[in-house]
Design a protein around this motif. Structure first.
Motif, PDB file in Angstrom:
ATOM      1  N   GLY A  11       0.851  -1.194   0.000  1.00 31.25           N
ATOM      2  CA  GLY A  11       0.000   0.000   0.000  1.00 31.25           C
ATOM      3  C   GLY A  11       0.883   1.239   0.000  1.00 31.25           C
ATOM      4  O   GLY A  11       2.036   1.201   0.470  1.00 31.25           O
ATOM      5  N   SER A  38       2.685  -1.534  -4.480  1.00 27.58           N
ATOM      6  CA  SER A  38       1.473  -0.750  -4.691  1.00 27.58           C
ATOM      7  C   SER A  38       1.018  -0.876  -6.127  1.00 27.58           C
ATOM      8  O   SER A  38       1.830  -1.066  -7.035  1.00 27.58           O
ATOM      9  N   CYS A  75      -0.956  -2.284   4.577  1.00 26.09           N
ATOM     10  CA  CYS A  75      -1.528  -0.931   4.704  1.00 26.09           C
ATOM     11  C   CYS A  75      -2.497  -0.674   3.568  1.00 26.09           C
ATOM     12  O   CYS A  75      -2.434   0.381   2.913  1.00 26.09           O
ATOM     13  N   VAL A  76      -3.352  -1.646   3.278  1.00 24.06           N
ATOM     14  CA  VAL A  76      -4.343  -1.509   2.200  1.00 24.06           C
ATOM     15  C   VAL A  76      -5.742  -1.562   2.823  1.00 24.06           C
ATOM     16  O   VAL A  76      -5.883  -1.870   4.006  1.00 24.06           O
TER      17      VAL A  76
END
Ligand SMILES: NC(=O)c1ccc[n+]([C@@H]2O[C@H](COP(=O)([O-])OP(=O)(O)OC[C@H]3O[C@@H](n4cnc5c(N)ncnc54)[C@H](O)[C@@H]3O)[C@@H](O)[C@H]2O)c1
Length: 400
Positions: A11, A38, A75-76
């Motif tokens: 992310g 990402s 971190c998505v």
């Protein structure tokens, strides 16, 4: 693990940014962020450059298969957490996963137009319980460390509160906590199919997580066993639907909520009979409000994560502070304000990552672990069921 812990961040949005900024503040651990994964190349390139990440990877499968990576830092968006966690475990990677552990985003194949209105909260709770079991199995089978990104566990005011409860040998009889602000700006947050719920899932997971952690800790101090949550009773509502508010202009509070609540409040009862009263709303003016109070038998302590009075500022014209960040979600910089001197630190991110890296290296559980992640998920969806039925919901481990 003797050498450096090698991390791949997945992310490149808001959470990835504060993780990368906070890794820079971690001391006493040997580690390196070696890759950023990402699907948004320009965003990833800017972030990699800002934080000296040497490699950008477009494909999650390539990152998971990379033998040079020990840990994935997820971190998505929420709906990707469960499957990514399971796949990472299957590849033998340790896992750092942002809150929440998972959630319910609609029946299989429903798509983003699905509405949660009228959909059974019992079915949602059953689904998240099944997700938790799958994660637990995958993590146990792989023998990897799972770290749950609940930063409130590590926020210095909460750490101090815990120490004062321990020092005074207090029985924590009641906890009160809240995370609220004037409304997420994100489009995804307005739909259950993309957010997994409303303010309860996005915001209240923080005070819920911290309250559970404090009772776990109290139990460990007293008898070696965490004090666990037993039941939940809750109310959820859309306060921005109040007709008089709808008619008023201008609006300073977020609107446009579809099938999600913008207010929720719950009471969690623990196995020792103590209670936690926890609230979240997207309708609170005045900047973000993150606090938790513990009412103990020998001490009462309030942890003001945000705002706190470490720095107090005044300006007659908010424009004078244009170039300077003050505090999350404040509507104006004019008048008196409470700028956060170091928001990442007071929010607990660097300490969180330091504990995670230590846990991974030493092969121990972090303070914010899988049990906490699973309990929080169950409480959130049990609260949705309680709000739907108007009755108290007993949590699975205690339902007999
Ligand atoms: N602990 C906290 O205080 C805190 C604060 C904010 C967000 N979060 C959590 O962090 C997570 C991410 O939130 P955010 O605010 O960074 O969101 P964001 O929208 O800013 O960033 C999300 C990132 O995920 C990527 N992404 C989206 N869909 C993807 C897909 N299908 N495959 C691969 N990548 C995909 C996007 O390109 C983007 O880089 C959420 O789970 C949220 O709950 C935690």
């Amino acid at each position: 693990m003797d050498e450096k812990v090698r991390i791949g961040v997945i992310g490149s949005g808001f959470a990835a940014h504060f993780h990368l900024a906070s890794y820079r503040k971690v001391y006493g651990e040997a580690f390196e962020v070696v890759a950023l994964c990402s699907r948004n190349r320009p965003q990833a390139a800017a972030l990699a450059q800002a934080f000296d990440v040497p490699r950008i990877v477009d494909d999650i499968d390539a990152l998971l298969a990379d033998p040079m990576i020990d840990v994935v830092d997820i971190c998505v968006p929420n709906h990707l957490h469960i499957e990514l966690t399971i796949r990472a475990a299957q590849h033998g990677k340790h896992i750092i996963c942002e809150k929440p552990l998972g959630g319910f985003f609609g029946p299989v194949g429903a798509g983003e137009t699905w509405s949660a209105d009228g959909f059974s909260r019992r079915a949602m709770l059953d689904s998240v319980m099944e997700q938790s079991v799958r994660v637990q199995d995958a993590v146990a089978r792989a023998g990897v460390t799972f770290c749950y990104g609940e930063n409130w566990v590590y926020a210095p005011p909460i750490t101090k509160l815990n120490r004062l409860m321990a020092a005074s040998a207090s029985v924590i009889m009641r906890i009160e906590g809240e995370e609220s602000h004037s409304g997420s700006h994100a489009a995804y947050a307005r739909h259950w199919s993309t957010a997994g719920g409303g303010s309860l899932l996005r915001l209240c997971v923080h005070p819920i997580g911290a309250a559970l952690f404090l009772k776990y800790e109290e139990g460990r101090r007293r008898g070696g066993v965490p004090i666990r949550p037993v039941s939940v009773i809750a109310h959820a509502a859309q306060l921005s639907a109040i007709a008089a508010f709808q008619q008023q202009e201008p609006k300073h509070i977020g609107t446009g909520w579809q099938d999600v609540e913008d207010f929720a409040s719950l009471i969690v009862t623990f196995d020792d009979g103590s209670v936690a009263q926890l609230t979240s709303t997207d309708t609170r003016l005045g900047g973000i409000r993150n606090f938790l109070s513990a009412y103990g038998s020998r001490a009462v302590v309030t942890a003001n994560i945000n705002p706190n009075t470490a720095c107090q500022a005044y300006t007659p014209d908010g424009a004078y502070f244009d170039s300077e960040y003050l505090v999350e979600k404040t509507e104006t910089k004019e008048g008196w304000s409470f700028p956060a001197p170091d928001e990442d630190a007071v929010t607990g991110y660097p300490e969180e990552l330091r504990d995670f890296l230590g846990a991974i290296r030493e092969g121990r559980a972090p303070k914010s672990d899988l049990m906490l992640a699973m309990d929080v998920m169950e409480i959130v969806y049990a609260a949705y069921l309680s709000a739907e039925s108007g009755t108290r919901v007993t949590l699975a481990s205690f339902s007999g």
